[in-house]
Design a protein around this motif. Structure first.
Motif, PDB file in Angstrom:
ATOM      1  N   SER A  15       0.859  -1.177   0.000  1.00 12.34           N
ATOM      2  CA  SER A  15       0.000   0.000   0.000  1.00 12.34           C
ATOM      3  C   SER A  15       0.898   1.231   0.000  1.00 12.34           C
ATOM      4  CB  SER A  15      -0.897  -0.023   1.244  1.00 12.34           C
ATOM      5  OG  SER A  15      -1.688   1.132   1.313  1.00 12.34           O
ATOM      6  N   CYS A  16       0.811   2.013  -1.046  1.00 10.63           N
ATOM      7  CA  CYS A  16       1.644   3.213  -1.132  1.00 10.63           C
ATOM      8  C   CYS A  16       1.121   4.252  -0.139  1.00 10.63           C
ATOM      9  CB  CYS A  16       1.601   3.777  -2.548  1.00 10.63           C
ATOM     10  SG  CYS A  16       2.609   5.265  -2.714  1.00 10.63           S
ATOM     11  N   PRO A  17       2.001   4.830   0.690  1.00  6.26           N
ATOM     12  CA  PRO A  17       1.527   5.819   1.673  1.00  6.26           C
ATOM     13  C   PRO A  17       0.986   7.097   1.034  1.00  6.26           C
ATOM     14  CG  PRO A  17       3.927   5.571   1.784  1.00  6.26           C
ATOM     15  CD  PRO A  17       3.419   4.531   0.824  1.00  6.26           C
ATOM     16  N   HIS A  18       1.245   7.310  -0.251  1.00  2.00           N
ATOM     17  CA  HIS A  18       0.730   8.513  -0.914  1.00  2.00           C
ATOM     18  C   HIS A  18      -0.787   8.458  -1.062  1.00  2.00           C
ATOM     19  CE1 HIS A  18       0.390  11.110  -4.760  1.00  2.00           C
ATOM     20  NE2 HIS A  18       0.277  11.870  -3.696  1.00  2.00           N
ATOM     21  N   ARG A  19      -1.300   7.367  -1.612  1.00  4.73           N
ATOM     22  CA  ARG A  19      -2.750   7.282  -1.864  1.00  4.73           C
ATOM     23  C   ARG A  19      -3.384   6.027  -1.285  1.00  4.73           C
ATOM     24  NH1 ARG A  19      -3.837  10.635  -6.558  1.00  4.73           N
ATOM     25  NH2 ARG A  19      -3.210  12.649  -5.753  1.00  4.73           N
TER      26      ARG A  19
ATOM     27  N   GLN B 109       9.435   0.743  -6.311  1.00  4.92           N
ATOM     28  CA  GLN B 109       8.881   1.905  -7.009  1.00  4.92           C
ATOM     29  C   GLN B 109       7.375   1.773  -7.130  1.00  4.92           C
ATOM     30  OE1 GLN B 109      10.192   2.634 -11.108  1.00  4.92           O
ATOM     31  NE2 GLN B 109      10.081   4.810 -10.632  1.00  4.92           N
ATOM     32  N   CYS B 110       6.673   2.818  -6.714  1.00  2.39           N
ATOM     33  CA  CYS B 110       5.225   2.827  -6.893  1.00  2.39           C
ATOM     34  C   CYS B 110       4.925   3.108  -8.367  1.00  2.39           C
ATOM     35  CB  CYS B 110       4.588   3.902  -6.011  1.00  2.39           C
ATOM     36  SG  CYS B 110       2.797   4.001  -6.247  1.00  2.39           S
ATOM     37  N   ALA B 111       4.079   2.274  -8.953  1.00  5.08           N
ATOM     38  CA  ALA B 111       3.794   2.405 -10.386  1.00  5.08           C
ATOM     39  C   ALA B 111       2.927   3.625 -10.692  1.00  5.08           C
ATOM     40  CB  ALA B 111       3.094   1.140 -10.882  1.00  5.08           C
ATOM     41  N   THR B 112       2.211   4.140  -9.706  1.00  9.06           N
ATOM     42  CA  THR B 112       1.259   5.221 -10.004  1.00  9.06           C
ATOM     43  C   THR B 112       1.946   6.575 -10.195  1.00  9.06           C
ATOM     44  OG1 THR B 112      -0.475   4.046  -8.832  1.00  9.06           O
ATOM     45  CG2 THR B 112      -0.868   6.377  -9.237  1.00  9.06           C
ATOM     46  N   HIS B 113       2.715   7.027  -9.207  1.00  9.40           N
ATOM     47  CA  HIS B 113       3.398   8.322  -9.350  1.00  9.40           C
ATOM     48  C   HIS B 113       4.905   8.210  -9.173  1.00  9.40           C
ATOM     49  CE1 HIS B 113      -0.756   9.388  -7.761  1.00  9.40           C
ATOM     50  NE2 HIS B 113      -0.746   9.917  -8.973  1.00  9.40           N
ATOM     51  N   GLY B 114       5.413   7.004  -9.131  1.00  2.00           N
ATOM     52  CA  GLY B 114       6.864   6.810  -9.174  1.00  2.00           C
ATOM     53  C   GLY B 114       7.620   6.974  -7.872  1.00  2.00           C
ATOM     54  N   ALA B 115       6.951   7.040  -6.727  1.00  2.00           N
ATOM     55  CA  ALA B 115       7.685   7.153  -5.458  1.00  2.00           C
ATOM     56  C   ALA B 115       8.681   5.998  -5.327  1.00  2.00           C
ATOM     57  CB  ALA B 115       6.704   7.140  -4.279  1.00  2.00           C
ATOM     58  N   LEU B 116       9.860   6.322  -4.773  1.00  4.48           N
ATOM     59  CA  LEU B 116      10.884   5.294  -4.558  1.00  4.48           C
ATOM     60  C   LEU B 116      11.052   5.047  -3.068  1.00  4.48           C
ATOM     61  CD1 LEU B 116      13.638   6.527  -7.055  1.00  4.48           C
ATOM     62  CD2 LEU B 116      12.032   4.632  -7.384  1.00  4.48           C
TER      63      LEU B 116
HETATM   64  S1  FES Z   1       0.131   6.436  -5.247  1.00  3.39           S
HETATM   65 FE1  FES Z   1       2.202   5.836  -4.981  1.00  3.39          FE
HETATM   66  S2  FES Z   1       3.306   7.615  -5.475  1.00  3.39           S
HETATM   67 FE2  FES Z   1       1.248   8.231  -5.698  1.00  3.39          FE
END
Ligand code: FES
Length: 105
Positions: free
Chosen positions: A40-44, A64-71
């Motif tokens: 679960s990406c902490p961004h969304r 790497q998060c595929a949605t917005h590229g967070a590393l």
């Molecule tokens: S949801 Fe993962 S970087 Fe935005």
């Protein structure tokens, strides 16, 4: 404790996604150490991957998060680039028993 997988299911330098008791997880083998995080990406708060088992960047040095590229650092889950810098993935504790990886959700 429940069995997530076998140690040998996750080759060195690779990652694998799981869904267990309704929870999505990712297990990684980095330099022959296993790391497990909630997928679960902490961004969304959405899953990190778009393609099955594709969790790593091109050089396989970060998650790497595929949605917005967070590393994220593989060994700590800390976000070092992208929209959620300094946030981190939720680490899942586990124990290794022989070849089995056991987790407590
Ligand atoms: S949801 Fe993962 S970087 Fe935005």
């Amino acid at each position: 404790m429940i069995k997530l997988c076998s140690y040998s299911d996750i080759p060195e330098g690779d990652a694998k996604g799981f869904e267990i008791q309704g929870k999505k997880l990712v297990a990684l083998n980095y330099r022959n150490e296993i790391y497990i995080y909630e997928n679960s990406c902490p961004h969304r708060s959405i899953p990190l991957e778009w393609q099955p088992d594709q969790f790593l960047d091109y050089e396989k040095t970060f998650i790497q998060c595929a949605t917005h590229g967070a590393l994220f650092k593989i060994d700590t889950g800390e976000c070092i680039a992208g929209p959620c810098v300094e946030d981190q993935l939720n680490k899942i504790a586990f124990i290794r028993q022989g070849d089995d990886i056991l987790i407590d959700l």
